[in-house]
Design a protein around this motif. Structure first.
Motif, PDB file in Angstrom:
ATOM      1  N   GLY A  65     141.517 194.418 105.642  1.00 24.56           N
ATOM      2  CA  GLY A  65     142.929 194.695 105.845  1.00 24.56           C
ATOM      3  C   GLY A  65     143.143 196.011 106.570  1.00 24.56           C
ATOM      4  O   GLY A  65     142.253 196.864 106.630  1.00 24.56           O
ATOM      5  N   LEU A 121     146.759 192.663 108.698  1.00 21.61           N
ATOM      6  CA  LEU A 121     147.261 192.351 107.359  1.00 21.61           C
ATOM      7  C   LEU A 121     147.359 193.642 106.553  1.00 21.61           C
ATOM      8  O   LEU A 121     146.394 194.396 106.458  1.00 21.61           O
ATOM      9  CB  LEU A 121     146.351 191.353 106.641  1.00 21.61           C
ATOM     10  CG  LEU A 121     146.805 190.902 105.246  1.00 21.61           C
ATOM     11  CD1 LEU A 121     146.481 189.433 105.011  1.00 21.61           C
ATOM     12  CD2 LEU A 121     146.193 191.748 104.133  1.00 21.61           C
ATOM     13  N   MET A 132     144.218 186.166 101.436  1.00 23.46           N
ATOM     14  CA  MET A 132     144.249 187.243 102.425  1.00 23.46           C
ATOM     15  C   MET A 132     142.988 187.247 103.283  1.00 23.46           C
ATOM     16  O   MET A 132     143.046 187.498 104.492  1.00 23.46           O
ATOM     17  CB  MET A 132     144.437 188.591 101.729  1.00 23.46           C
ATOM     18  CG  MET A 132     145.795 188.749 101.072  1.00 23.46           C
ATOM     19  SD  MET A 132     145.998 190.390 100.358  1.00 23.46           S
ATOM     20  CE  MET A 132     146.788 189.995  98.806  1.00 23.46           C
ATOM     21  N   ILE A 191     141.952 195.509  99.536  1.00 21.30           N
ATOM     22  CA  ILE A 191     142.347 194.874 100.802  1.00 21.30           C
ATOM     23  C   ILE A 191     141.668 195.545 101.988  1.00 21.30           C
ATOM     24  O   ILE A 191     141.279 194.878 102.955  1.00 21.30           O
ATOM     25  CB  ILE A 191     143.885 194.835 100.913  1.00 21.30           C
ATOM     26  CG1 ILE A 191     144.411 193.738  99.987  1.00 21.30           C
ATOM     27  CG2 ILE A 191     144.338 194.600 102.354  1.00 21.30           C
ATOM     28  CD1 ILE A 191     145.902 193.665  99.853  1.00 21.30           C
ATOM     29  N   GLU A 245     151.410 191.466 102.889  1.00 22.02           N
ATOM     30  CA  GLU A 245     151.041 190.421 101.931  1.00 22.02           C
ATOM     31  C   GLU A 245     151.144 190.963 100.506  1.00 22.02           C
ATOM     32  O   GLU A 245     150.413 191.870 100.123  1.00 22.02           O
ATOM     33  CB  GLU A 245     149.606 189.940 102.195  1.00 22.02           C
ATOM     34  CG  GLU A 245     149.499 188.533 102.715  1.00 22.02           C
ATOM     35  CD  GLU A 245     149.995 187.480 101.735  1.00 22.02           C
ATOM     36  OE1 GLU A 245     150.048 187.730 100.520  1.00 22.02           O
ATOM     37  OE2 GLU A 245     150.331 186.378 102.200  1.00 22.02           O
TER      38      GLU A 245
END
Length: 296
Positions: free
Chosen positions: A200, A184, A171, A195, A163
């Motif tokens: 993430g 992700l 996100m 993130i 991303e």
């Protein structure tokens, strides 16, 4: 599916005449593996894929698979804005032993969200390879919405997304509403730590060419609960991360690699080398990081 925390989107080394230099490629691969890289993307935008011929792409992917020899996963960039050309390249690299493919959101065509969905679904149904989606609206001219990614995540072999929209809210929605085995990854080095904080998996990185060990240390600090130390390290590394995008990628990172003794040659047109002013800024930030972390 998880390919580790730190994935390097590898540059493609060229020789003095602008051809792929396989000896330099082997040296670069070994350098990356020794400096924190847990997986390699080959033939991505950082690898100047738009300027590589179809035959060059095949040769490069096959060569890197051979050099790596299963030490880390290899993710081959096979995406384009031509669905059936992407499908054909994907089928060709299947036999090379790649571990996954990365498919960029179709650029220039500006497809609808339904068109984006059908593009990825069509390729996914034609291969058994795991797929990393790649959303980078700044380069493609179209943003793949969270709802589209969430729907695509229901397809078995679509396992993660890179991303690069910069939208942490989007996100967060993707992470929250996709299956637990869907990952992700940040597509921006500077957002690696934020993130990680929202759940993430890690980053598909350009800066890891230069500061792979330092980024691994930052990630480790965060995951170990040392969030203050991770934040300080992020603050230290951020100016260099930003300077690596002072000109169109991968021009600055190739220059930086050459500065630290890893010869990857120059870039192909339409990209051009850094200006003197850009070189000065990049060298200053490299020097600062070197003083702190002994890089290069």
């Amino acid at each position: 599916m998880n390919f580790g925390r730190l994935i390097t989107a590898m540059v493609t080394p060229f020789n003095e005449t602008g051809q792929i230099d396989y000896e330099k490629t082997e040296k670069l691969v070994e350098y990356l593996l020794a400096n924190g890289t847990e997986a390699i993307v080959v033939n991505g935008t950082t690898g100047e894929s738009p300027t590589l011929t179809h035959e060059e792409k095949l040769q490069l992917i096959q060569y890197v698979v051979k050099v790596v020899n299963k030490r880390v996963p290899i993710i081959a960039g096979t995406g384009s804005n031509n669905t059936y050309a992407s499908l054909e390249l994907t089928k060709q690299v299947e036999s090379f032993g790649v571990d996954a493919i990365m498919l960029v959101c179709p650029y220039y065509n500006k497809p609808s969200q339904r068109g984006i969905y059908e593009h990825f679904k069509t390729i996914a149904e034609a291969t058994k390879l795991p797929i990393m989606l790649y959303n980078i609206p700044g380069r493609t001219g179209v943003n793949m919405l969270p709802e589209t990614i969430i729907e695509l995540a229901k397809i078995n072999n679509i396992v993660c997304v890179k991303e690069a929209s910069g939208n942490l809210d989007a996100m967060t929605k993707i992470i929250r509403e996709t299956p637990s085995n869907f990952s992700l990854y940040s597509g921006d080095d500077s957002l690696t730590l934020p993130i990680l904080a929202i759940g993430g998996a890690g980053v598909v990185s350009v800066a890891s060419h230069i500061i792979g060990k330092e980024m691994q240390q930052m990630i480790f600090q965060f995951l170990s609960g040392n969030v203050v130390d991770a934040a300080y390290q992020h603050q230290d590394l951020l100016p260099l991360m930003q300077s690596l995008f002072i000109a169109p990628n991968p021009t600055p990172v190739k220059a930086a690699l050459n500065y630290v003794g890893i010869d990857t040659g120059s870039v192909r047109l339409p990209l051009v080398p850094l200006t003197e002013t850009e070189e000065k800024v990049l060298k200053e930030e490299l020097y600062k990081v070197k003083q702190t972390y002994n890089v290069g």
